[in-house]
Design an enzyme around this catalytic site. Structure first.
Site, PDB file in Angstrom:
ATOM      1  CE  LYS A 190       3.413  -2.805  -4.123  1.00  0.00           C
ATOM      2  NZ  LYS A 190       3.006  -1.979  -3.284  1.00  0.00           N
TER       3      LYS A 190
ATOM      4  CG  ASP B   3      -1.703  -0.934   1.344  1.00  0.00           C
ATOM      5  OD1 ASP B   3      -2.285  -1.750   0.339  1.00  0.00           O
ATOM      6  OD2 ASP B   3      -2.312  -1.462   2.649  1.00  0.00           O
TER       7      ASP B   3
ATOM      8  N   GLY C 144      -4.671  -4.257  -4.428  1.00  0.00           N
ATOM      9  CA  GLY C 144      -5.096  -2.954  -5.078  1.00  0.00           C
ATOM     10  C   GLY C 144      -4.245  -1.852  -5.474  1.00  0.00           C
ATOM     11  CG  HIS C 145      -1.220  -1.730  -7.942  1.00  0.00           C
ATOM     12  ND1 HIS C 145      -0.757  -2.391  -8.429  1.00  0.00           N
ATOM     13  CD2 HIS C 145      -0.432  -2.007  -6.432  1.00  0.00           C
ATOM     14  CE1 HIS C 145       0.382  -3.312  -7.652  1.00  0.00           C
ATOM     15  NE2 HIS C 145       0.318  -2.840  -6.452  1.00  0.00           N
TER      16      HIS C 145
ATOM     17  CD  GLN D  74       1.050  -8.498  -2.694  1.00  0.00           C
ATOM     18  OE1 GLN D  74       1.490  -9.713  -3.118  1.00  0.00           O
ATOM     19  NE2 GLN D  74      -0.662  -8.493  -3.078  1.00  0.00           N
TER      20      GLN D  74
HETATM   21  P1  IMP Z   1      -2.892 -12.426   1.692  1.00  0.00           P
HETATM   22  O1  IMP Z   1      -2.250 -12.215   0.219  1.00  0.00           O
HETATM   23  O2  IMP Z   1      -4.559 -12.221   0.873  1.00  0.00           O
HETATM   24  O3  IMP Z   1      -3.099 -14.131   1.984  1.00  0.00           O
HETATM   25  O4  IMP Z   1      -2.929 -11.520   2.792  1.00  0.00           O
HETATM   26  C1  IMP Z   1      -1.939 -12.007   3.369  1.00  0.00           C
HETATM   27  C2  IMP Z   1      -1.481 -10.820   4.889  1.00  0.00           C
HETATM   28  O5  IMP Z   1      -0.716  -9.749   3.109  1.00  0.00           O
HETATM   29  C3  IMP Z   1      -2.536  -9.797   5.026  1.00  0.00           C
HETATM   30  O6  IMP Z   1      -2.024  -9.454   6.694  1.00  0.00           O
HETATM   31  C4  IMP Z   1      -2.727  -9.184   4.504  1.00  0.00           C
HETATM   32  O7  IMP Z   1      -3.818  -7.844   4.131  1.00  0.00           O
HETATM   33  C5  IMP Z   1      -1.488  -8.473   4.091  1.00  0.00           C
HETATM   34  N1  IMP Z   1      -1.356  -8.305   1.831  1.00  0.00           N
HETATM   35  C6  IMP Z   1      -1.501  -8.623   1.464  1.00  0.00           C
HETATM   36  N2  IMP Z   1      -1.775  -8.020  -0.081  1.00  0.00           N
HETATM   37  C7  IMP Z   1      -2.061  -6.733   0.859  1.00  0.00           C
HETATM   38  C8  IMP Z   1      -1.950  -5.372  -0.375  1.00  0.00           C
HETATM   39  O8  IMP Z   1      -1.871  -5.251  -1.477  1.00  0.00           O
HETATM   40  N3  IMP Z   1      -1.972  -4.462   0.427  1.00  0.00           N
HETATM   41  C9  IMP Z   1      -1.372  -4.501   1.810  1.00  0.00           C
HETATM   42  N4  IMP Z   1      -0.784  -5.208   2.469  1.00  0.00           N
HETATM   43  C10 IMP Z   1      -1.895  -7.265   1.521  1.00  0.00           C
END
Ligand code: IMP
Length: 485
Positions: A63, A60, A87-88, A271
């Site tokens: 990017k 977040d 989520g971009h 991420q």
């Molecule tokens: P998952 O990727 O859905 O398995 O989530 C694993 C962890 O990564 C959790 O804490 C999510 O909130 C975090 N996470 C996954 N994708 C994002 C992102 O795009 N931005 C911020 N946190 C993320």
């Protein structure tokens, strides 16, 4: 002196625009393999340049906007990890686009976009996003490509994840509930379904029948979950496969050919470093390689083709989900950051945890990623503060340390050492010229640059494409590096 070496390439591969399968000019070579006598020096000189955009914190960092702005210099933008958990958000002339799977390059006319093999693809989510882009007049047909080797997320991945997250005795990660982790588990367990297999309907049917039987049994035994219907799933995914087929190709070949033809590629990370499966705050991480190394594995471009790494960091820090966050501010100042920065997840809408810039983590991220350039986003969110705390070091048991712990429990022992930097208490929103920033803001950036050990090349001062400061040296490096097709 020129090095002249003889190299062989597989017959489905084109070198330097010479079609594969052509007779080699060098006598005595096999006809079915395209053996070309080429100068590696020439090829190296002609090779297109690349840059990786990587999140330096917990995701977040903004990017999406940065990829959008920089994509002007690149022919191809390629996503290499994660899935629709990302989520971009990109705002162009006031119009908001939230992209989850599709690389942000798709919003730039003339830029091709690639979903690489390292991504896990939910076909239904992909078609929904592609459809919404089409409806908004964004061209995707003929310039958006999906790797035939990317793994597919199926409904039982979500079923298992939801049940496991809430099961007694399990460590709750606070995932995005998109089935990301279980899909990567199946990939590594060598029982996954790849996009190429999705398009093979006989194989798809068999895979779904077997997998659904197995997953239903596991989910029922462990979590007492209601079973899924294999026939219904097959019908839905067979229809999706037909719609996805036109996007699918061998994207590693596409990317390498583009490079060999001198085109520039931007790798779009999802991420952030601290969510990386190996280098992040394990187990509170995502299940893919979010760091710059992931660009190589997740696209099929060789490590020596990566030219620069651009780390993106907010001017402060946020995280969503559970897990360590040493510089978190749970007080009023943290709430103010959330309000001013609109810190709510683009995918799940969850409020983000907020805190201050953490320099030890930024240095760690620089080391893991090999960051050449830093981009600082959301500088304007700090505009009202008289003083800005920055975590400049860690103490564990009263002793200063530069170590970043391997265990999540190790983070609990960290005490952040803060330095207060002067705020500027004036609006920087929308400023596009570095010299127009207030002196205290320039000092803040210079401090971050010095402490993080990477040059600040770009600063974001608002959500729109145009709310951006570009540092001359960064721009000229990108311009000389990049060649558009
Ligand atoms: P998952 O990727 O859905 O398995 O989530 C694993 C962890 O990564 C959790 O804490 C999510 O909130 C975090 N996470 C996954 N994708 C994002 C992102 O795009 N931005 C911020 N946190 C993320």
């Amino acid at each position: 002196m020129r090095t002249r070496l003889l190299r062989s390439y597989p017959s489905n591969f084109c070198v330097d625009g010479i079609p594969a399968g052509k007779e080699c000019a060098t006598p005595g070579r096999s006809a079915d393999i395209c053996l070309l006598e080429i100068s590696l020096t020439e090829l190296a000189l002609k090779k297109g340049k690349t840059a990786v955009i990587v999140g330096a914190q917990w995701g977040d960092e903004g990017k999406g906007k940065i990829v959008d702005v920089l994509s002007e210099n690149f022919s191809v933008v390629a996503r290499y990890a994660g899935g629709h958990n990302a989520g971009h958000t990109v705002i162009i002339n006031g119009k908001k686009f939230v992209l989850q799977l599709v690389p942000c390059g798709v919003l730039r006319a003339g830029c091709r976009s690639v979903i690489g093999n390292g991504v896990v693809l939910d076909p239904i989510a992909f078609l929904k996003e592609a459809g919404a882009l089409r409806e908004n007049g964004v061209k995707i047909d003929g310039n958006l490509f999906v790797s035939n080797r990317a793994h597919v997320i199926l409904p039982y991945h979500r079923m298992i994840e939801l049940a496991a997250e809430n099961a007694p005795g399990r460590v709750k990660i606070g995932t995005t509930s998109r089935g990301i982790g279980p899909a990567y588990e199946d990939k590594m367990g060598r029982r996954g379904l790849r996009v190429a297999d999705l398009l093979d309907l006989q194989l798809l049917k068999k895979h779904i029948e077997n997998a659904v039987r197995e997953k239903n049994m596991i989910a029922h035994a462990l979590f007492n979950t209601e079973p899924l219907d294999a026939d219904k799933m097959y019908t839905e995914y067979a229809q999706a496969a037909e719609k996805i087929a036109p996007f699918v190709c061998d994207t590693a070949v596409l990317l390498n050919q583009a490079l060999n033809q001198g085109e520039a590629i931007l790798f779009e990370g999802a991420q952030g470093t601290m969510l990386d499966i190996d280098h992040g705050t394990y187990p509170f991480v995502t299940s893919s390689s979010a760091t710059s190394g992931g660009a190589v594995i997740g696209t099929g471009v060789a490590p020596n083709a990566i030219n620069s790494v651009i780390g993106i960091s907010k001017a402060y820090c946020t995280r969503v989900g559970e897990g360590p966050f040493p510089s978190e501010d749970k007080g009023d100042a943290g709430d103010n950051l959330r309000k001013r920065g609109n810190e709510y997840g683009a995918v799940t809408g969850r409020p983000r945890r907020t805190g201050w810039l953490d320099l030890p983590l930024l240095r760690y991220s620089g080391m893991i990623n090999g960051t050449n350039w830093l981009v600082i986003t959301k500088l304007d969110v700090l505009d009202e503060l008289a003083e800005i705390p920055v975590c400049v070091g860690y103490k564990i048991d009263g002793k200063a340390t530069s170590d970043v712990p391997a265990q999540a429990s190790g983070y609990d022992k960290i005490e952040c050492v803060y330095q207060k930097r002067s705020g500027w208490r004036t609006s920087t929103e929308g400023i596009t010229d570095y010299e127009k920033l207030p002196k205290a803001a320039r000092d803040y950036l210079a401090f971050v640059e010095k402490e993080a050990g990477a040059k600040v090349g770009m600063i974001s001062t608002g959500p729109d494409r145009d709310h951006t400061i570009l540092v001359d040296e960064f721009v000229s490096e990108l311009k000389t590096a990049a060649k558009k097709a």
